[in-house]
Write an enzyme that holds these catalytic residues in place. Structure first.
Site, PDB file in Angstrom:
ATOM      1  N   THR B 100       0.896  -1.651   0.113  1.00 59.63           N
ATOM      2  CA  THR B 100       0.028  -0.054  -0.041  1.00 59.63           C
ATOM      3  C   THR B 100       0.601   1.367   0.549  1.00 59.63           C
ATOM      4  O   THR B 100       0.435   1.927  -0.364  1.00 59.63           O
ATOM      5  CB  THR B 100      -1.156   0.089   1.522  1.00 59.63           C
ATOM      6  OG1 THR B 100       0.136   0.106   2.161  1.00 59.63           O
ATOM      7  CG2 THR B 100      -2.187  -1.122   1.110  1.00 59.63           C
ATOM      8  N   SER B 101       1.673   1.494  -0.053  1.00 59.38           N
ATOM      9  CA  SER B 101       2.904   2.582  -0.119  1.00 59.38           C
ATOM     10  C   SER B 101       2.659   2.826  -1.007  1.00 59.38           C
ATOM     11  O   SER B 101       2.734   2.180  -2.494  1.00 59.38           O
ATOM     12  CB  SER B 101       4.118   1.830  -0.031  1.00 59.38           C
ATOM     13  OG  SER B 101       5.387   2.550  -0.065  1.00 59.38           O
ATOM     14  N   CYS B 102       3.297   3.798  -1.187  1.00 57.18           N
ATOM     15  CA  CYS B 102       3.399   5.580  -2.489  1.00 57.18           C
ATOM     16  C   CYS B 102       4.848   5.069  -3.266  1.00 57.18           C
ATOM     17  O   CYS B 102       5.021   5.952  -4.143  1.00 57.18           O
ATOM     18  CB  CYS B 102       2.657   6.868  -2.305  1.00 57.18           C
ATOM     19  SG  CYS B 102       1.069   6.288  -2.131  1.00 57.18           S
ATOM     20  N   ILE B 103       5.534   4.980  -2.143  1.00 52.75           N
ATOM     21  CA  ILE B 103       7.054   5.316  -2.732  1.00 52.75           C
ATOM     22  C   ILE B 103       7.344   4.123  -2.556  1.00 52.75           C
ATOM     23  O   ILE B 103       8.692   3.951  -2.293  1.00 52.75           O
ATOM     24  CB  ILE B 103       7.691   5.778  -1.022  1.00 52.75           C
ATOM     25  CG1 ILE B 103       7.367   6.046   0.253  1.00 52.75           C
ATOM     26  CG2 ILE B 103       7.819   7.526  -2.135  1.00 52.75           C
ATOM     27  CD1 ILE B 103       8.436   6.441   0.546  1.00 52.75           C
TER      28      ILE B 103
END
Lengths: 167, 103
Positions: B100-103
């Site tokens: 679920t990470s954006c990076i």
């Protein structure tokens, strides 16, 4: 009715023209996110955005403490504009913001550029702005691929499924 | 939710093709998912898969940066091992939920 065919995003060009942490990181996070999805990614830095790829300034970006209605004290209290104008306040607030980002595993600017290029993303600088600020390629981070003109930039934006985003 | 037979075992997958029961994961299942993604797993892949599974088991968030600092591969090698969308593909093959990470 004709059925519309969806064209997935294949290439993205992100333009960053400002030097504040939030403007630069919007471009970097979106750029890195696109690389992570396998989208061909190019970032173009112009005007004050050049600070984000200039060795001397890239890891010391600031956020504005005056004229920034979103600015709050820790705990959510309003941040008086007069306070934001005092010497050192902007530097302190910006350092705090950068350390908060580090805690979320958001890399500093130079490392972020390296992450983007590691995945095949490309970083460019605007020739006109470079001339204006009297910068040369040597002043820029090694991950910057080239200094290009607006014409070069549009030439890169060919093909269906290409989008240009100005942050 | 779908059930699919991979490497001779039936595996529960969600709509995006991620395994929903971590207990069903084996190296053979990983290899079968990888083949579907167009990747042939090497020892290096398995080493990284181990790292990913341990990281997820201990409740940590997966990021490209974190994997680049894993000591197993750097970010560039990660992109080479799982070309295209490395984090999505590597987690799918590792039998862990989509990150679920954006990076």
């Amino acid at each position: 009715m004709e059925k519309e065919e969806k064209v997935p995003l294949k290439k993205i060009l992100l333009i960053c023209s400002k030097a504040s942490i939030e403007d630069v990181y919007a471009a970097l996070v979106m750029g890195n996110g696109a690389v992570m999805e396998g989208i061909e990614t190019k970032l173009f830095f112009t005007f004050f955005g050049l600070d984000a790829i200039t060795k001397k300034t890239m890891n010391k970006l600031h956020t504005a403490t005056t004229g920034n209605p979103g600015m709050r004290m820790p705990g959510g209290l309003p941040f008086p504009t007069m306070l934001g104008g005092l010497p050192g306040v902007e530097a302190g607030v910006s350092a705090m913001m950068r350390s908060q980002m580090e805690k979320l595993d958001i890399p500093p600017t130079d490392e972020f550029l390296e992450l983007i290029t590691a995945g095949g993303g490309e970083i460019y600088a605007c020739k006109l702005a470079m001339d204006m600020f009297k910068l040369t390629l040597d002043d820029l981070h090694e991950e910057v691929k080239d200094v290009i003109t607006v014409g070069d930039l549009y030439e890169m934006c060919d093909g269906p499924g290409t989008q240009i985003v100005f942050t | 939710m779908a059930v699919k037979t991979l490497a001779g075992v039936s595996i529960d997958l969600n709509d995006e093709g991620y395994m929903t029961d971590a207990g069903q994961w084996t190296k053979e299942v990983a290899a079968a998912i990888a083949t579907e993604e167009g990747i042939e797993l090497t020892d290096k892949h398995y080493e990284l898969i181990d790292f990913i599974r341990n990281k997820v088991a201990s409740g940590d968030t997966l990021t490209i940066r974190g994997i680049g600092k894993s000591g197993v591969v750097n970010a560039k090698e990660f992109y080479q091992l799982f070309p295209g969308a490395p984090l999505k593909k590597a987690t799918k093959i590792s039998g862990v939920p989509k990150p679920t990470s954006c990076i």
